[in-house]
Write a protein that holds these residues in place. Structure first.
Motif, short mmCIF file in Angstrom:
data_model
loop_
_atom_site.label_atom_id
_atom_site.label_comp_id
_atom_site.label_asym_id
_atom_site.label_seq_id
_atom_site.Cartn_x
_atom_site.Cartn_y
_atom_site.Cartn_z
N PRO A 92 0.82 -1.23 0.00
CA PRO A 92 0.00 0.00 0.00
C PRO A 92 0.85 1.27 0.00
CG PRO A 92 -0.22 -1.20 2.09
CD PRO A 92 0.57 -2.07 1.16
N ARG A 93 2.15 1.15 0.28
CA ARG A 93 3.01 2.35 0.29
C ARG A 93 3.62 2.62 -1.09
NH1 ARG A 93 7.24 0.46 4.46
NH2 ARG A 93 7.00 -1.30 3.04
N HIS A 117 1.40 -10.40 3.04
CA HIS A 117 0.26 -10.78 3.86
C HIS A 117 0.59 -10.37 5.29
CE1 HIS A 117 -3.36 -12.94 2.59
NE2 HIS A 117 -3.59 -13.02 3.89
N GLY A 120 2.92 -7.46 6.41
CA GLY A 120 3.70 -7.06 5.23
C GLY A 120 4.95 -7.91 5.08
N SER A 135 0.93 -0.04 -5.47
CA SER A 135 -0.29 -0.08 -4.66
C SER A 135 -1.47 0.01 -5.62
CB SER A 135 -0.29 1.12 -3.72
OG SER A 135 -1.57 1.38 -3.24
N GLY A 137 -4.28 1.44 -4.48
CA GLY A 137 -5.07 2.57 -3.98
C GLY A 137 -4.74 2.83 -2.52
N THR A 142 -6.13 -7.22 2.95
CA THR A 142 -5.55 -8.28 3.78
C THR A 142 -4.25 -8.82 3.18
OG1 THR A 142 -7.78 -8.84 4.39
CG2 THR A 142 -6.12 -10.49 4.87
N GLY A 143 -4.19 -8.87 1.86
CA GLY A 143 -3.01 -9.43 1.22
C GLY A 143 -2.83 -8.86 -0.17
N GLY A 144 -1.71 -9.23 -0.80
CA GLY A 144 -1.42 -8.72 -2.14
C GLY A 144 -2.09 -9.51 -3.25
#
Ligand code: SAM
Length: 233
Positions: A92-93, A117, A120, A135, A137, A142-144
């Motif tokens: 997400p970063r 997951h 991270g 990312s 958004g 919960t996971g990638g």
């Protein structure tokens, strides 16, 4: 260097089963059948050596949750990577994914996605082993796995031959056919009158020039409206 005809995509995950379904249907399935892409989903636990197949550990410095360890990821990349590979970490970063990125990545021969997951992934993966962090958004999932599916779907649509000729020529939102950064005009189908909700007259007129004009106008209006509502937020 020209891209070879079959793109390769490898996904590293703790939940390979999640990819069944989305990857066995529709356009992604067709792209695999046509051998335009070869997708392989790998369970990261394959690159562990202990009996319990450990892939995570407690964070140094304390804190809740578990962090994915670097070693299985390092070993997986060592086995799967070649000179043309682009390694992408879902995070997400990361830089927020968009159509431009999808168009760029569709030109690569080989992509590897690392799905995090729990809390991270050990930061040394990001510091030493990958090419890009991405990312989908500004929110946390919960996971990638879901982000990887979304990105792969978007990238595959850009590979020549994946969409049928008619689909590929469509003026979709963000596509070059429509014009950069424009959103698609509204679409309607039968019936032309549903409970008094009518389709715009011009679309039933058969006047192609007028229809094109209307579509361009609506496309510009919607793009502007969405842009200003984003700016307000
Ligand atoms: N602790 C992390 C943080 O605060 O930034 C969030 C970890 S998240 C629960 C677990 C994994 O989900 C991440 O390592 C990443 O792979 C994936 N993930 C979550 N949200 C994502 C997003 N918006 N885009 C891409 N991947 C995401």
């Amino acid at each position: 260097m020209l891209k070879s005809s079959t793109m390769k995509i490898d996904v590293l995950t703790l939940f390979p089963e999640m990819f069944k379904g989305p990857f066995d249907q529709s356009i992604i399935q067709r792209a695999q059948e046509k051998k335009l892409v070869k997708i392989q989903i790998h369970n990261l636990r394959k690159w562990t050596e202990d009996k319990r197949k450990t892939v995570d550990g407690r964070p140094f410095g304390g804190g809740v949750g578990m962090v994915l360890m670097i070693e299985p990821i390092y070993k997986a990349l060592k086995e799967l990577k070649n000179k043309k590979t682009k390694v992408i970490l879902l995070d997400p970063r990361g830089q927020v994914f968009n159509q431009k990125t999808a168009n760029k990545w569709a030109c690569f021969d080989h992509l590897i996605f690392i799905c995090g997951h729990y809390e991270g992934v050990d930061e040394r993966v990001k510091e030493n082993l990958i090419d890009e962090t991405v990312s989908i958004g500004d929110y946390v999932l919960t996971g990638g796995e879901l982000p990887a599916m979304i990105i792969i779907d978007t990238v595959l649509r850009q590979i020549p031959g994946v969409l049928g000729k008619k689909e590929a020529a469509q003026k979709e939102s963000f596509s070059e056919n429509l014009g950069q950064n424009l959103l698609e005009y509204p679409q309607y189908t039968r019936p032309s009158d549903f409970k008094g909700w009518k389709v715009p007259e011009v679309l039933l007129s058969g006047n192609h020039q007028e229809i094109k004009k209307w579509q361009a106008k609506k496309s510009a209006e919607i793009t502007e409206k969405v842009k200003s509502s984003k700016e307000e937020k």
